[in-house]
Design a protein around this motif. Structure first.
Motif, short mmCIF file in Angstrom:
data_model
loop_
_atom_site.label_atom_id
_atom_site.label_comp_id
_atom_site.label_asym_id
_atom_site.label_seq_id
_atom_site.Cartn_x
_atom_site.Cartn_y
_atom_site.Cartn_z
N LEU A 102 0.83 -1.20 0.00
CA LEU A 102 0.00 0.00 0.00
C LEU A 102 0.86 1.26 0.00
O LEU A 102 0.57 2.23 -0.71
CB LEU A 102 -0.94 0.00 1.20
N ALA A 103 1.93 1.26 0.80
CA ALA A 103 2.84 2.42 0.83
C ALA A 103 3.44 2.66 -0.55
O ALA A 103 3.54 3.81 -1.01
CB ALA A 103 3.93 2.20 1.86
N ALA A 104 3.84 1.58 -1.22
CA ALA A 104 4.40 1.71 -2.57
C ALA A 104 3.38 2.32 -3.51
O ALA A 104 3.70 3.22 -4.31
CB ALA A 104 4.85 0.34 -3.08
N ARG A 105 2.15 1.85 -3.43
CA ARG A 105 1.11 2.39 -4.30
C ARG A 105 0.87 3.88 -4.01
O ARG A 105 0.72 4.69 -4.93
CB ARG A 105 -0.20 1.60 -4.11
N GLU A 106 0.84 4.24 -2.73
CA GLU A 106 0.63 5.64 -2.35
C GLU A 106 1.74 6.54 -2.88
O GLU A 106 1.50 7.70 -3.22
CB GLU A 106 0.56 5.77 -0.83
N LEU A 107 2.95 5.99 -2.97
CA LEU A 107 4.11 6.78 -3.38
C LEU A 107 4.42 6.63 -4.86
O LEU A 107 5.43 7.14 -5.34
CB LEU A 107 5.32 6.38 -2.53
N GLY A 108 3.56 5.93 -5.58
CA GLY A 108 3.71 5.82 -7.02
C GLY A 108 4.81 4.90 -7.49
O GLY A 108 5.38 5.09 -8.58
N THR A 109 5.13 3.87 -6.70
CA THR A 109 6.16 2.93 -7.09
C THR A 109 5.63 1.51 -6.99
O THR A 109 4.44 1.29 -6.76
CB THR A 109 7.43 3.11 -6.23
N THR A 110 6.51 0.53 -7.18
CA THR A 110 6.12 -0.88 -7.18
C THR A 110 6.74 -1.60 -5.99
O THR A 110 7.70 -1.13 -5.39
CB THR A 110 6.56 -1.57 -8.47
N ALA A 111 6.18 -2.77 -5.68
CA ALA A 111 6.68 -3.55 -4.54
C ALA A 111 6.77 -5.02 -4.91
O ALA A 111 5.90 -5.55 -5.61
CB ALA A 111 5.78 -3.37 -3.32
N VAL A 112 7.83 -5.67 -4.43
CA VAL A 112 7.99 -7.12 -4.52
C VAL A 112 8.05 -7.63 -3.09
O VAL A 112 8.89 -7.19 -2.30
CB VAL A 112 9.27 -7.51 -5.28
N ILE A 113 7.17 -8.56 -2.75
CA ILE A 113 7.06 -9.03 -1.37
C ILE A 113 7.34 -10.53 -1.30
O ILE A 113 6.74 -11.33 -2.03
CB ILE A 113 5.67 -8.76 -0.79
N VAL A 114 8.25 -10.91 -0.39
CA VAL A 114 8.54 -12.31 -0.12
C VAL A 114 7.62 -12.76 1.02
O VAL A 114 7.68 -12.22 2.13
CB VAL A 114 10.02 -12.51 0.26
#
Length: 326
Positions: free
Chosen positions: A91-103
């Protein structure tokens, strides 16, 4: 004489609170006369189950992610988590306009995995009992040029988590004790930094599942102890050792760690649903279980509790609270 600067300070938490204002929810504080009568104290429940992404983890994830440089944000973020931090980073990545990869572990609750994907994150799975999530995340970060935001072992994450306690104390005033769940120790480190900084005599009490007592053992030994990855319904607390940074704070500021069983956690979840009218996940229910069973010991007149999250799907909630099976 040498001095060691603590990884997180009261000013760091106040700074995080300013950064989170208008982004994170200021969650409600719940009271219950029934609960007060049962435990013999005035209980103030800080309900982070109403936080964005369903748990306190959004506070730390956003505080850390928002401090990345534009270049770092352009390349994306990596994280590792059984669920709540995963959702928070996504969610933080989306709010900041970037992407996330989660293990995430293969056996992470399906609802947490679905929510993480729903926020737009790419999910990479591993076996929590044989794999090393930190190594996997760091390898991915090195390969793709990602910035890693860990679930607790980071000063900005700890500071962000501490804002829940800062809000609680600002709203209700001085407390005699504050109870929080303990997993990796980030919430407790941030909370203890705030609480002891504002009210030095407050008792900080952490709560762990009986099967996952790594922090209790570590505090008793005076050093970090590792245990086998625990099997417990409290998936957010199924860790094998405290964080190095978090332990450096908690060994100074935590007064006691108490343990609760999975059955006691189930009863606390059921009590919260039937009497308080809120849904909380197993890890979030551990401090309530400590109160209801008396394991928290003799209580002062006014007590605060951080209810850390409510991320549990209806089927699992009904199974845990209805039949007592996993």
């Amino acid at each position: 004489m040498t001095t060691t600067t603590p990884p997180v300070t009261l000013d760091d938490v106040r700074d995080a609170a300013a950064r989170l204002r208008g982004v994170a929810h200021r969650t409600p504080v719940l009271r219950s006369r029934t609960l007060d009568a049962l435990v013999g104290a005035e209980i103030h429940l800080k309900c982070e189950n109403f936080q964005r992404a369903g748990a306190f983890k959004f506070r730390g994830a956003y505080n850390a992610a928002s401090r990345l440089t534009p270049d770092q944000l352009s390349r994306g973020i990596a994280g590792y988590s059984s669920g709540n931090h995963a959702q928070a980073v996504a969610l933080a990545a989306r709010e900041l306009g970037t992407t996330a990869v989660i293990v995430m572990p293969e056996d992470a609750p399906p609802s947490k995995r679905a929510a993480t994907a729903g926020y737009g994150a790419e999910i990479v799975t591993y076996d929590r009992y044989t794999g090393d999530r930190v190594a996997i995340a760091e390898a991915l970060a090195a390969e793709r040029g990602l910035a890693v935001i860990p679930p607790y072992e980071h000063p900005h994450v700890m500071a962000g988590q501490g804002t829940a306690a800062l809000e609680l104390l600002d709203e209700v005033g001085e407390l005699g004790a504050l109870l929080t769940p303990v997993g990796g120790g980030g919430l407790m480190a941030g909370s203890a930094t705030v609480a002891k900084g504002l009210h030095p005599d407050i008792r900080m009490i952490g709560v762990e599942p009986e099967a996952g007592d790594d922090t209790k053992r570590s505090l008793e030994a005076g050093r970090r102890i590792s245990i086998p990855v625990p099997h417990t319904i409290a998936d957010g607390q199924a860790l094998h050792t405290p964080g190095e940074l978090t332990f450096s704070v908690n060994r100074r500021l935590v007064d006691d760690i108490v343990l609760v069983t999975d059955d006691e956690i189930r009863e606390a979840m059921r009590f919260a649903f039937e009497r308080l009218k809120i849904v909380i996940e197993p890890s979030g229910a551990t401090p309530l279980a400590a109160l209801l069973t008396g394991r928290a010991g003799r209580l002062p007149r006014r007590v605060g509790v951080v209810i850390t999250g409510g991320n549990i799907d209806a089927e699992r909630f009904a199974r845990l609270c209805g039949t007592g099976t996993r």
